[in-house]
Design a protein around this motif. Structure first.
Motif, short mmCIF file in Angstrom:
data_model
loop_
_atom_site.label_atom_id
_atom_site.label_comp_id
_atom_site.label_asym_id
_atom_site.label_seq_id
_atom_site.Cartn_x
_atom_site.Cartn_y
_atom_site.Cartn_z
N ARG A 106 10.21 18.63 15.68
CA ARG A 106 10.79 19.73 17.25
C ARG A 106 10.48 20.56 16.92
N TRP A 128 13.19 15.03 11.08
CA TRP A 128 13.55 15.83 12.89
C TRP A 128 13.17 17.03 13.40
N GLU A 169 18.62 22.65 20.03
CA GLU A 169 19.71 21.04 20.05
C GLU A 169 20.92 21.59 20.46
N GLU A 208 17.72 9.03 15.55
CA GLU A 208 17.11 9.37 14.31
C GLU A 208 16.60 8.23 13.90
N LEU A 227 20.26 14.71 19.65
CA LEU A 227 20.30 13.62 18.54
C LEU A 227 20.58 12.63 18.31
N CYS A 248 13.00 9.24 13.28
CA CYS A 248 11.75 10.11 12.57
C CYS A 248 11.93 8.58 11.21
#
Length: 350
Positions: free
Chosen positions: A229, A225, A27, A112, A77, A115
């Motif tokens: 991943r 999140w 990230e 975001e 993100l 999510c």
């Protein structure tokens, strides 16, 4: 929560799909929407310059661990859940232009708000169905069993709060008219001393229509999140997030944009065995909360077993605790001041 809906994998009926996994997902940063809209491009640029070097460093480290063909993907993100009324074209053009100037590769863009709720894709096609992802993951939470308690406070899964131990209020006496003796909070499983953390997962707000709505917290969405991943989330056996190739133009609203957009057609898979987040210092407390939340989420065993087996097939040992697959680098804000002439060509923060 008061919602009686129970989510499960129903593995006895639905075959759980595997997902392609990179060795490492990096990230490349996260900024609050206000940082992206207030003209503070110099701060973003300084962060991306550092991150570009760190991406190179950790990519080489992955090759040392897994060989020259190590699969490493990068992601970024976007804070659209807390800033939904912004222009995607303006925000994304700024982010990607600065990243390009800094020679920072971003393979995937994620929202975001994805999510919270995400559209369901099957074989690359929209089904028209929205997955209430935050509600689903909230149903997987299991709080620490703390005994005895007075019962004055509702369970964590109803109150919207989660802690890593015993709150001071839970020591209070339940005897009427008795003044309780104060006792400090206690972290469960602590060593010499406690580091007690109490995290708000959600709260209730009254919308313009008068209806009560759930407002999910940044740490809880960040926990989801990280699970995405790591390839740990399924819905009816299917992978929840399927990266969608970038379209010719950005949509007019964030809600029209897929939860994950693949910018680099040659990128390694979005999900990975390991996830590294390179973040500004201000996110340290958020990620502390994320680790606490992840420690209280029960992952579907078949999903976990598939990941462990996939790793074993590549001679990689995958721990069962998802938190042990996460790493963080918190970048400081010490910046060398540029000469006046060079500084003058950079955008001036408003």
């Amino acid at each position: 929560m008061n919602d009686a809906t129970v989510y499960s994998e129903a593995t006895e009926q639905v075959q759980v799909a595997g997902v392609e996994l990179a060795h490492l997902s990096i990230e490349t940063g996260h900024f609050y929407m206000k940082n992206l809209t207030n003209g503070d491009d110099a701060t973003i640029r300084a962060h991306f310059k550092r991150v570009a070097k760190l991406v190179d460093l950790y990519t080489e480290a992955a090759k040392a661990d897994f060989g020259e063909s190590a699969r490493v993907s990068t992601c970024f993100l976007i804070d659209d859940y807390f800033g939904p009324n912004t222009d995607p074209t303006e925000i994304l053009t700024k982010v990607l232009d600065i990243a390009n100037d800094c020679e920072l590769r971003i393979d995937y863009l994620a929202r975001e708000a994805g999510c919270w709720e995400t559209p369901l894709y099957v074989d690359g096609h929209l089904t028209g169905q929205q997955i209430k992802l935050a509600e689903m993951v909230a149903s997987w939470l299991v709080a620490e069993p703390v005994q005895p308690t007075t019962g004055r406070r509702p369970p964590d899964v109803e109150s919207g709060w989660l802690c890593n131990g015993r709150r001071s209020s839970e020591h209070d006496s339940d005897q009427a008219m008795q003044v309780p003796e104060y006792r400090h909070p206690k972290e469960l499983g602590s060593r010499e001393h406690s580091i007690f953390l109490d995290v708000e997962l959600w709260n209730k707000q009254i919308g313009k229509d008068g209806e009560e709505n759930t407002r999910w917290s940044c740490p809880f969405l960040a926990s989801i999140w990280q699970l995405l991943r790591l390839g740990m989330v399924r819905y009816e056996g299917r992978a929840v997030v399927e990266p969608v190739p970038r379209a010719a133009s950005w949509p007019k609203s964030w809600w029209e944009m897929p939860s994950v957009v693949q910018l680099n057609p040659k990128a390694a898979p979005f999900a990975a065995y390991q996830a590294l987040s390179i973040l500004p210092q201000s996110y340290l407390n958020i990620e502390h909360a994320v680790r606490t939340i992840l420690d209280h989420i029960v992952i579907d065993q078949e999903v976990l077993d598939k990941t462990i087996k996939r790793g074993a097939d590549e001679r990689i040992v995958i721990p069962r605790e998802v938190g042990q697959r996460l790493s963080h680098v918190f970048v400081d804000e010490v910046v060398k001041r540029l000469p006046a002439a060079e500084h003058a060509i950079l955008p001036t923060p408003s």
